[in-house]
Structure formats: structure tokens, C-alpha cells
Design a protein around this motif. Sequence first.
Motif: not given
Length: 308
Positions: A235, A239, A243
Motif C-alpha cells: 500500500y 489506502y 484496504s
Amino acid sequence: MKKIPGQGGFTKKLTTEISKWHRKKFANEVSQNLPILLIKINQKKRIPMEVASFSSCNDYQEQLLSILSFVRYVGIPIKWTLYSDGSHTAAQIAQLEDHFDFLKVKKGIPWNTIKTLKGLCKEALEDYEEYLIDYAKKFPLGKKLFYYLNHTIENPTLFIDSDILFYEQAKVVELFLTERPQATGWFMPDTNWGCLDSRYKTLYSEQVYQVNSGFIFANVPFQHLEKALEILKIYDFSYEYFSEQTIYHQLLKDNSFMPLPPKTFVLDAGDQFDFSYLFTPKQMAVRHYTGPVRHKMWQKKYKWHLSL
């Protein structure tokens, strides 16, 4: 019957307004008569499991109805840990802890000022502290992820969102505790593929039984964490809405959790534009009232959900 153009949208708008009224009426009633409501529920059965949930002050009425429905249809747990995002009021916390002796509200870590998780989390999480702190500071679901992963599982434990309600078929939850051979755990599957982080979907093709992180039952502590936590590094401090759910999707797959039957553990938005319900309390064990169907949670009075 064929609908006229715009009928579904009008219906949802109208039922949403009805829901606001029912929710407000529930809030007023439990503020004065919660002890009487608990007497009506009259639950004496205790069940050897724990519950953990995560919510905010804005979700308080949903959280309270969720707790009542669990007590009504499942029983009294050993312990219920309610992880707060830090916004619950003193009055809300007092109402919960004064009326449910098994429940404790935890306001948790002061995320705005925290700089390290050393000594505050499990050893397996320490290598990811900069990602966990950043995620928790930026998104409420980042807080939920940390609290659940850091939760000590001493007994079979159910992790649920505040918009989960239990119904008459919820007695099946007891089978999670007694079934042999015992599964590592169970999860509510999403209705279809897609509710995952876009970066994950670019790496993997469609899979069977996508995990929904709103309902996770763990018989034992999570053993295989690394592959799921490595997603935080992918990531790279950015986000998306799904997520958190993506991390749980990987985690539960790695730990061999089993999917629950969607006809009784319901995650279905098919009735969002209708006055009627696709499912009744007699048919369901659990329903997750996600965003598209949140109004269905309050479209009927709380007594409908609790069969009172």
C-alpha cells in the motif's frame, strides 16, 4: 411487478426517512427504558465465547441494537470488548457498561500523538508499526485492523462490525464451538468478487468466497500473519476503502477459515430499493447492514428485529 422509472430511488429515499425516525425513537426509548427492554429479552443462557466490535459515537444506536440482538438470540458472552475510535461520549460508555456487565469499552491508543507501538502490541506486529500507525491515523478502519489483530484470543472469539444484527437462526453460532473436527474459524463471504483493494485485484484473478471483514469467528489465534501484513508495505502509505478488508481476505485464506452459508448469514443488498425485505427474522442467523442497506436496519421498528 415492473417498476416505473425512478420508483426504486424514491422508495429508498422514503424508507431512509422512515428509518431516521425509527432510529431516533429507539434512541429515546433506550435512554429511559433500557433496563425494561433487557427484562423483556430475559436472556439467562451464557455462551462460552467472547465478542469484539469496533464503532464510533455516530454508530452508537446500531452498536447497541447489535448487542441486544446478540444477547436475545445467541446468549450472554464471557466478555465483549468494544473498541472505540475514541469518539464515544462518557454517557454512551456509561450506558453500555452499566447495563451489560460483560462489556468493556476501550478507547485505545491516542493515535494522533503515538510514535511507536513497542510494548503496546504483539511482537508479530512490531515490524509493521510505521504502517499500522499511519493507517490508523488516516482511516478508522486502520484502527479497527490494529485492534482486532492485537486482540488476545483466549477463548473462541467473534469479531463483528457494529451494523451486524442477529436473528432466530443464530443458535447455529453454538455449533462453531462444538463442531468436530473443529474449523480454525469462519467468515461471512461477500456477495460477489470486487470489494477488495484495486492493487490486490491487479495481482490476483477472481477467487472463490471473498472475505467480508464484518463477521469473523476465530476458534484459535491467527497463526499465519506475515503474508497479510506484507500487503501494508504494498500500500505504501496510501489506502482505499477496501484496504482493510483485503488484508483480512489474505489473512483468513492463509489460516484456512471457512465461509458461512449466505442464505442465513446474509450480505445481500437486493432489497435496498424495496419496501419489503428479502429475508425475515425467522430465516436469518445474521445480517450485515452495509452502506447500501443501512436504512433497512431501521426501516422497521427495533421490536421487529428482536421479535418482541
